[in-house]
Enzyme design. Structure first.
Site, PDB file in Angstrom:
ATOM      1  N   ASN A 269      -3.812  16.956   3.114  1.00 32.52           N
ATOM      2  CA  ASN A 269      -3.113  18.227   3.366  1.00 32.52           C
ATOM      3  C   ASN A 269      -2.472  18.796   2.101  1.00 32.52           C
ATOM      4  OD1 ASN A 269      -0.917  16.580   2.926  1.00 32.52           O
ATOM      5  ND2 ASN A 269      -0.049  16.765   4.981  1.00 32.52           N
TER       6      ASN A 269
ATOM      7  N   HIS B 115      -0.411  17.175   0.030  1.00 30.84           N
ATOM      8  CA  HIS B 115       0.916  16.657  -0.363  1.00 30.84           C
ATOM      9  C   HIS B 115       0.841  15.873  -1.665  1.00 30.84           C
ATOM     10  CE1 HIS B 115       0.531  12.669   2.152  1.00 30.84           C
ATOM     11  NE2 HIS B 115       0.025  12.520   0.956  1.00 30.84           N
TER      12      HIS B 115
ATOM     13  N   GLU C  65       5.479  17.027   1.956  1.00 27.55           N
ATOM     14  CA  GLU C  65       4.497  17.612   2.863  1.00 27.55           C
ATOM     15  C   GLU C  65       4.444  19.133   2.710  1.00 27.55           C
ATOM     16  OE1 GLU C  65       2.548  15.723   4.194  1.00 27.55           O
ATOM     17  OE2 GLU C  65       3.433  14.073   5.311  1.00 27.55           O
TER      18      GLU C  65
ATOM     19  N   ASP D 201       7.544   6.883  -4.326  1.00 26.42           N
ATOM     20  CA  ASP D 201       8.108   6.899  -2.977  1.00 26.42           C
ATOM     21  C   ASP D 201       8.135   5.510  -2.349  1.00 26.42           C
ATOM     22  OD1 ASP D 201       5.333   6.767  -2.761  1.00 26.42           O
ATOM     23  OD2 ASP D 201       5.132   8.787  -1.968  1.00 26.42           O
TER      24      ASP D 201
HETATM   25  P1  PGA Z   1      -4.625   7.790  -0.790  1.00 26.75           P
HETATM   26  O1  PGA Z   1      -3.241   8.571  -0.619  1.00 26.75           O
HETATM   27  O2  PGA Z   1      -4.740   7.484  -2.240  1.00 26.75           O
HETATM   28  O3  PGA Z   1      -4.456   6.534   0.037  1.00 26.75           O
HETATM   29  O4  PGA Z   1      -5.697   8.690  -0.293  1.00 26.75           O
HETATM   30  C1  PGA Z   1      -2.934   9.586  -1.487  1.00 26.75           C
HETATM   31  C2  PGA Z   1      -1.734  10.346  -0.987  1.00 26.75           C
HETATM   32  O5  PGA Z   1      -1.592  10.494   0.252  1.00 26.75           O
HETATM   33  O6  PGA Z   1      -0.946  10.810  -1.810  1.00 26.75           O
END
Ligand code: PGA
Length: 247
Positions: A138, A140, A145, A69
């Site tokens: 959450n 995702h 999301e 992304d």
């Molecule tokens: P993080 O993000 O590795 O910074 O916790 C992971 C994500 O949100 O996919």
């Protein structure tokens, strides 16, 4: 296929294990197509891959990568853009060819077309063989999301309040956090031959147990990975703290 869950003592061990899996895959197929992720979690794994490249000759010269992304509206030179992140945390330090590294263009004037072309490029390359993933608190995956359809393709996504809050730590203020991104879809991710999800810290414990053991529901996007033919989670003790254990 049930998700294979590897539990490590700490973040260092998690990072080494993930890097070993990726390094083995590169050695087995030097022209592998990798899917890569950003965020705090994979940084240690990338650090380890850089060390393996420098000290053990792990060869990235024929590797191709596609990132999950990119923030919509951020230029590649912006320190919070994912292109910048990947250059800083991996690409600039290994012998990968810049032209073989793909990150969605956050400055595109035609997001839909950019996303369609990304999908085509993945297919033309032969498909992603190993997709590295993080997970949001959450549930995702990439920027898909809760509520995202399981068959979604690469496209424009709007962030949930939780994600904006989670990402605020990387910006001067919450107002600077982009509200939209370009993201591989869940359907796109599910087409990778193998998926490898990393999670660290107690903040991820709920998302980990729901994804690995809970019902498969769009409320928890990562739960669809239970249907993936070859999915491994590597989680540290804190992130594994809510998983049922065999004693
Ligand atoms: P993080 O993000 O590795 O910074 O916790 C992971 C994500 O949100 O996919």
């Amino acid at each position: 296929m049930p998700i294979k869950v590897l539990i490590t003592n700490d973040y260092d061990e998690l990072s080494k294990k993930a890097a070993d899996i990726i390094a083995d895959a590169i050695r087995a197929k030097p022209n592998i197509i990798l899917g890569l992720a950003t965020g705090g979690t994979p940084v240690g794994c990338y650090r380890e891959l850089i060390r393996m490249c420098k000290e053990k000759g792990l060869d990235f010269s024929r590797v191709t990568t596609f990132n999950l992304d990119e923030y919509l509206g951020l230029p590649p030179t912006h320190p919070q853009s994912y292109r910048y992140f990947m250059n800083e945390n991996l690409f600039n330090h290994v012998n990968i060819k810049a032209k073989n590294t793909h990150v969605l263009d956050g400055l595109t004037k035609d997001p839909q077309r950019t996303c369609q072309e990304y999908e085509k490029a993945i297919k033309a390359a032969g498909g992603i063989e190993l997709q590295l993933l993080g997970i949001g608190a959450n549930g995702h995956i990439a920027f898909n999301e809760p509520g995202s359809p399981f068959d979604s393709r690469t496209g424009v996504v709007k962030f949930s309040k939780q994600t904006i809050k989670d990402n605020a730590r990387f910006f001067e203020s919450i107002d600077e956090v982009p509200r939209q991104a370009l993201s591989m879809g869940i359907g796109t991710i599910m087409e990778a031959k193998k998926t490898l999800l990393l999670a660290t810290g107690a903040r991820k414990a709920d998302a980990v147990v729901k994804s690995a053991k809970g019902p498969i529901t769009t409320d928890v996007p990562a739960s669809i990975l239970q249907k993936h033919p070859h999915c491994t989670f590597i989680v540290d003790e804190a992130a594994a703290s809510k998983l049922p254990r065999v004693r």
